[in-house]
Design a protein around this motif. Structure first.
Motif, PDB file in Angstrom:
ATOM      1  N   CYS A  15     -50.920  29.292 -31.127  1.00  0.00           N
ATOM      2  CA  CYS A  15     -50.730  28.101 -31.961  1.00  0.00           C
ATOM      3  C   CYS A  15     -50.085  26.963 -31.173  1.00  0.00           C
ATOM      4  O   CYS A  15     -50.466  25.800 -31.293  1.00  0.00           O
ATOM      5  CB  CYS A  15     -49.865  28.430 -33.175  1.00  0.00           C
ATOM      6  N   VAL A  16     -49.111  27.309 -30.346  1.00  0.00           N
ATOM      7  CA  VAL A  16     -48.429  26.297 -29.547  1.00  0.00           C
ATOM      8  C   VAL A  16     -49.369  25.701 -28.513  1.00  0.00           C
ATOM      9  O   VAL A  16     -49.330  24.497 -28.223  1.00  0.00           O
ATOM     10  CB  VAL A  16     -47.177  26.902 -28.883  1.00  0.00           C
ATOM     11  N   GLN A  17     -50.225  26.540 -27.970  1.00  0.00           N
ATOM     12  CA  GLN A  17     -51.197  26.044 -26.999  1.00  0.00           C
ATOM     13  C   GLN A  17     -52.241  25.140 -27.645  1.00  0.00           C
ATOM     14  O   GLN A  17     -52.640  24.124 -27.076  1.00  0.00           O
ATOM     15  CB  GLN A  17     -51.909  27.227 -26.310  1.00  0.00           C
ATOM     16  N   LEU A  24     -44.114  28.315 -40.180  1.00  0.00           N
ATOM     17  CA  LEU A  24     -43.885  29.761 -40.148  1.00  0.00           C
ATOM     18  C   LEU A  24     -43.102  30.176 -41.381  1.00  0.00           C
ATOM     19  O   LEU A  24     -41.989  29.707 -41.619  1.00  0.00           O
ATOM     20  CB  LEU A  24     -43.108  30.151 -38.884  1.00  0.00           C
ATOM     21  N   LYS A  25     -43.695  31.073 -42.153  1.00  0.00           N
ATOM     22  CA  LYS A  25     -42.997  31.641 -43.302  1.00  0.00           C
ATOM     23  C   LYS A  25     -42.616  33.062 -42.950  1.00  0.00           C
ATOM     24  O   LYS A  25     -43.466  33.897 -42.658  1.00  0.00           O
ATOM     25  CB  LYS A  25     -43.893  31.622 -44.546  1.00  0.00           C
ATOM     26  N   VAL A 153     -41.743  24.352 -38.343  1.00  0.00           N
ATOM     27  CA  VAL A 153     -40.955  24.385 -39.575  1.00  0.00           C
ATOM     28  C   VAL A 153     -40.911  25.832 -40.038  1.00  0.00           C
ATOM     29  O   VAL A 153     -41.957  26.466 -40.218  1.00  0.00           O
ATOM     30  CB  VAL A 153     -41.571  23.495 -40.662  1.00  0.00           C
ATOM     31  N   MET A 154     -39.705  26.359 -40.190  1.00  0.00           N
ATOM     32  CA  MET A 154     -39.539  27.777 -40.537  1.00  0.00           C
ATOM     33  C   MET A 154     -38.787  27.898 -41.859  1.00  0.00           C
ATOM     34  O   MET A 154     -37.846  27.153 -42.121  1.00  0.00           O
ATOM     35  CB  MET A 154     -38.776  28.507 -39.435  1.00  0.00           C
ATOM     36  N   VAL A 172     -50.618  27.710 -39.661  1.00  0.00           N
ATOM     37  CA  VAL A 172     -49.737  28.434 -40.588  1.00  0.00           C
ATOM     38  C   VAL A 172     -49.649  29.889 -40.147  1.00  0.00           C
ATOM     39  O   VAL A 172     -50.668  30.561 -39.977  1.00  0.00           O
ATOM     40  CB  VAL A 172     -50.255  28.354 -42.035  1.00  0.00           C
ATOM     41  N   LEU A 173     -48.422  30.352 -39.960  1.00  0.00           N
ATOM     42  CA  LEU A 173     -48.174  31.746 -39.579  1.00  0.00           C
ATOM     43  C   LEU A 173     -47.257  32.393 -40.607  1.00  0.00           C
ATOM     44  O   LEU A 173     -46.452  31.721 -41.254  1.00  0.00           O
ATOM     45  CB  LEU A 173     -47.514  31.827 -38.202  1.00  0.00           C
ATOM     46  N   GLU A 174     -47.377  33.721 -40.707  1.00  0.00           N
ATOM     47  CA  GLU A 174     -46.497  34.463 -41.610  1.00  0.00           C
ATOM     48  C   GLU A 174     -46.080  35.740 -40.926  1.00  0.00           C
ATOM     49  O   GLU A 174     -46.907  36.475 -40.375  1.00  0.00           O
ATOM     50  CB  GLU A 174     -47.190  34.757 -42.933  1.00  0.00           C
TER      51      GLU A 174
END
Length: 853
Positions: A15-17, A24-25, A153-154, A172-174
């Protein structure tokens, strides 16, 4: 053991790349606060410092220490922190934990955040206004000048749909959460009990905690503490420091808690005491905390959480311009966060001191701060950053219009913006300070008055909680007073000097009613503010509170002109404040005998009851008001109604906004002015004319009926305005309620109609009507309704058609023999045909002595 968040390492790196924004939840126990910054650093994709934004100072300090230890270094080198009054990092630091307030100042001083490669907003679900504003500005920076900047944003519990749309484009990550179950138990308080004075009282929350804590400790002892580690922890959540102190006292003197350490944990403690509460090792421990322990802070070994479900919440009432401090119920999301503390290292248990039904009725999430707090500082911050139209700013949640308007009005009063809403020269100067605009205006005014050091100290006191403890008595405060004192800041200064001489020893300070830590922080803040205003060399000997009393008072007034107050009576501490507000002055205030004062602090506090507390008061002079706020003055001369004497008097008043500074009685009042004032109070219901009775209201209703039914007679109906004219006529040549209460009202009423109109009234709206069978019926008139008569059915025998008044059929209320209504009709012929047979069938047997045809 690897933290759950490490399982998304590869996804996070991708995601950063691929992009610059990630949402991030990850729930409590996932390790996001400590693991994500380290993973980002290890990706090699971040070119510059990684800033991790925390909502609280305690979390920023403790997390920095924990991550530094994980990385095998000391705090201040590879990992550091920056919070108010305290910074421990260097230019080569890779990860720096900061509070959202610090990030705001960095953005103000360096809008491009040079040297920063990534900004992580942790615990964003708390929705602090500083975090909202900083996120918006960083997104704009990323879009315009720093495309390589990474933004994460976490959050543990957050409705993400709206936030995803706000952050677009974003990934979006979880991540998974804790690996151990937590048993939730509800134990609501017992029913209220009868107190000493016979009133019903609820059990205090610390007693509830004591009961539950004893039960949990006995349960742990019975289990032999197997599977819970050698050093189990019980974490108790309470709303504030007062409740924590009472709980700690109760636990420490209880025999069943022997062998257990009892440690408080809240933001007001020293960093050393905070670290001690969460440190590993030692005996089994009970940690009694506010919501500072809700997120981010790692507390190992927590096997039981006891949650009061309460938090002390600061908010702002924009309508009354009063800060409020109340104890309220936490949201379901916060309760979930708190429960999660018990499942981080093994199976846990959470005891909630409320009912499951109550839980279901609670709000799902906390309300964003933008809807709860004073927006003046945010508006000034944005305007100084180039945002001319605040309503067009990139709000995640738009503020309410009333709150924005109140903030803009305050900035105008302070001289920070002009009539067009543009920032003034003084507004730009005020925006340099990391302070509320009032405190910033105080410092700017102090430059002109020549009392910078003294004003810096006063601003430091206003930022903190004051040097005196809540339990400090009036006698203890008076020990620090001197003759000629004009402000409560003089007491605070002398108290801080004493605390410093005592080396801020908590025990010795406490004996004098002083709070050692707060005194230390006030003096630290004082020196920091002195540096901000360009006076870094100021020392203790350069402060002269006594010599500069008047200049300091004028400077405080410039910042708090809308907090001017007068006492309501000489024997009371109750005060009336500009804007229709009322409050009670602190008992130990040096301004308690002042004719005119300004209260720098106005706060509504919930204790046994809600009360508005006026604090940090300064004696001021009327000529200062005239010089600083000339437009606030107005004169009122003429007749007024004295509510106490219930009479009209001539009065001359000088008001500062809505506060009377001068109120003198004397002079003549004209008959007309007196009559109008008396009639106003009669019409409003405050006074009553005894002879204005039901008969008068019936006469007015008759006039209204004729006016509607026969407009050709040109009779005017008597509405509210007409009643006021009539009452004014009745009150002529009177000066008091005593003069009018027994007056005859009929002369004025009869003058309303001419002789021909009076005759027409009797003819077309008679009080009594003779029916075709010879029975005379009283006619009822009510405003807006058809005239009516009410008769027993036997009195209507022989009346075939509905009677009329002024050519209109009236309502006939047909009564049963028991005088109760049986039917209401305007069609008697239909009644005789169908209604009467049914009536006779139903009632003749019950009333055989009455005539039934």
């Amino acid at each position: 053991m690897e933290l759950p968040v490490f399982k998304i390492r590869e996804k996070l790196e991708k995601c950063v790349q691929d992009g610059g924004r990630v949402l991030l939840k990850a729930p409590t126990g996932s390790g996001k606060s400590t693991g994500v910054p380290v993973m980002l650093l290890e990706t090699g994709e971040i070119n510059g410092m990684i800033i991790v934004v925390q909502p609280r100072r305690i979390a920023a300090r403790l997390l920095a220490g924990f991550v530094a230890s994980l990385m095998g270094s000391k705090v201040g080198k590879e990992v550091g922190y920056a919070v108010r009054f305290d910074a421990c990092y260097n230019e080569s630091s890779k990860i720096v934990y900061v509070t959202d307030g610090v990030l705001q100042r960095w953005l103000r001083d360096d809008p491009e955040l040079e040297g920063v490669g990534a900004v992580l907003f942790d615990e964003f679900h708390e929705r602090r206004l500083a975090s909202d504003l900083s996120l918006a500005r960083i997104l704009e920076l990323q879009e315009t000048q720093r495309k390589e900047l990474k933004v994460l944003v976490m959050s543990a519990t957050l409705e993400t749909e709206e936030l995803v749309g706000y952050l677009q484009p974003c990934e979006v990550l979880e991540a998974g959460g804790r690996m151990y179950p937590v048993e939730i138990v509800y134990k609501p308080p017992p029913a209220p009990r009868r107190g000493k004075h016979g009133t019903m009282e609820s059990i205090p929350v610390w007693e509830q905690v004591g009961i539950v804590c004893r039960s949990e400790i006995l349960g742990l002892d019975a289990q032999g503490r197997e599977g819970v580690g050698n050093e189990p922890r019980i974490l108790v959540f309470l709303p504030g420091a007062f409740e924590i102190r009472r709980t700690v006292e109760l636990l420490e003197r209880s025999s069943w808690s022997r062998g257990w350490e009892v440690k408080p944990l809240y933001s007001g403690l020293s960093p050393a005491a905070q670290s001690e509460a969460v440190s590993p090792g030692g005996a089994p421990r009970i940690i009694v905390a506010t919501n500072v322990a809700e997120t981010s802070i790692t507390i190992d070994g927590v096997v039981v959480v006891i949650d009061s479900g309460l938090a002390r919440m600061a908010s702002y009432d924009s309508r009354r311009a009063i800060d409020t401090l109340t104890v309220g119920k936490v949201s379901r999301a916060s309760a979930q966060q708190r429960a999660g503390r018990a499942g981080r290292t093994g199976p846990g248990r959470c005891v909630r001191l409320w009912s499951e039904r109550d839980h279901g009725r609670r709000s799902e999430f906390e309300s964003p701060e933008v809807h709860r707090i004073d927006l003046a500082e945010a508006v000034l911050y944005l305007k100084s950053g180039g945002v001319d139209e605040i309503r067009d700013f990139r709000w995640l949640d738009a503020p309410e219009e009333d709150s924005l308007r109140r903030a803009e009005d305050l900035l105008k009063m302070l001289g920070a913006v002009d009539e067009e809403g543009k920032l003034t020269e003084i507004g730009y100067s005020m925006a340099r300070y990391p302070l509320h605009p009032r405190a910033a205006r105080l410092l700017e005014a102090a430059k002109r008055e020549g009392c910078v050091a003294e004003a810096c100290f006063s601003a430091s006191v206003l930022q903190g909680e004051g040097v005196f403890t809540r339990k400090a008595t009036r006698a203890q405060k008076e020990r620090f007073q001197e003759d000629g004192d004009r402000s409560d800041f003089e007491l605070e200064w002398r108290a801080c000097e004493v605390a410093e001489r005592l080396r801020f020893d908590p025990v010795r300070c406490g004996e004098l009613g002083l709070h050692a830590r707060q005194a230390r922080e006030i003096l630290q803040s004082w020196q920091q503010l002195c540096r901000l205003v360009g006076r870094p060399a100021i020392r203790r000997g350069h402060v002269d509170m006594e010599e500069l009393r008047i200049p300091l008072g004028r400077a405080v007034l410039a910042a708090y002109g809308d907090h001017v107050a007068v006492r309501t009576s000489r024997g009371s501490l109750a005060c009336r404040v500009v804007g229709g507000r009322r409050g009670k002055l602190d008992q130990g205030s040096v301004a308690r005998d002042a004719a005119l004062l300004v209260a720098a602090g106005i706060t509504e506090v919930e204790g046994r009851e809600m009360s508005v507390r006026l604090s940090y008061a300064v004696r001021v002079e009327e000529e200062w008001l005239r010089e600083l706020f000339p437009s606030g003055f107005r004169k009122e001369e003429g007749a007024v109604f004295d509510e106490v004497a219930r009479r009209v008097v001539a009065r001359r008043r000088v008001l500062f906004y809505d506060i009377p500074l001068e109120d003198k009685e004397g002079g003549e009042v004209s008959d007309e002015d007196a009559a109008v004032l008396l009639s106003n109070h009669v019409v409003s219901g405050a006074l009553r004319l005894k002879r204005w009775d039901a008969k008068v209201e019936r006469w007015i209703a008759r006039v209204g009926f004729v006016a509607r039914s026969m407009p050709e007679l040109e009779i005017s109906a008597i509405g509210e305005e007409e009643k006021k004219l009539l009452v004014t006529q009745i009150c002529m040549k009177a000066r008091s309620y005593r003069d009018i209460k027994d007056r005859d009202v009929w002369p004025a009423l009869k003058d309303w109609l001419s002789a021909p109109q009076s005759a027409a009234l009797e003819s077309y709206a008679p009080e009594r009507l003779e029916l075709s069978n010879g029975v005379v019926a009283k006619v009822s008139y009510e405003e807006g309704t058809t005239p009516a008569i009410a008769l027993k059915v036997q009195q209507l025998y022989g009346v075939k058609e509905t009677p009329e008044v002024s050519g209109q059929q009236i309502q006939v209320q047909i009564l049963a023999p028991n005088q109760r209504p049986w039917q209401v009709t305007q069609d008697l012929s239909s009644f005789w045909e169908s209604g009467y047979p049914q009536m006779k069938k139903d009632l003749a047997g019950r009333y055989p002595r009455h005539e039934w045809r």
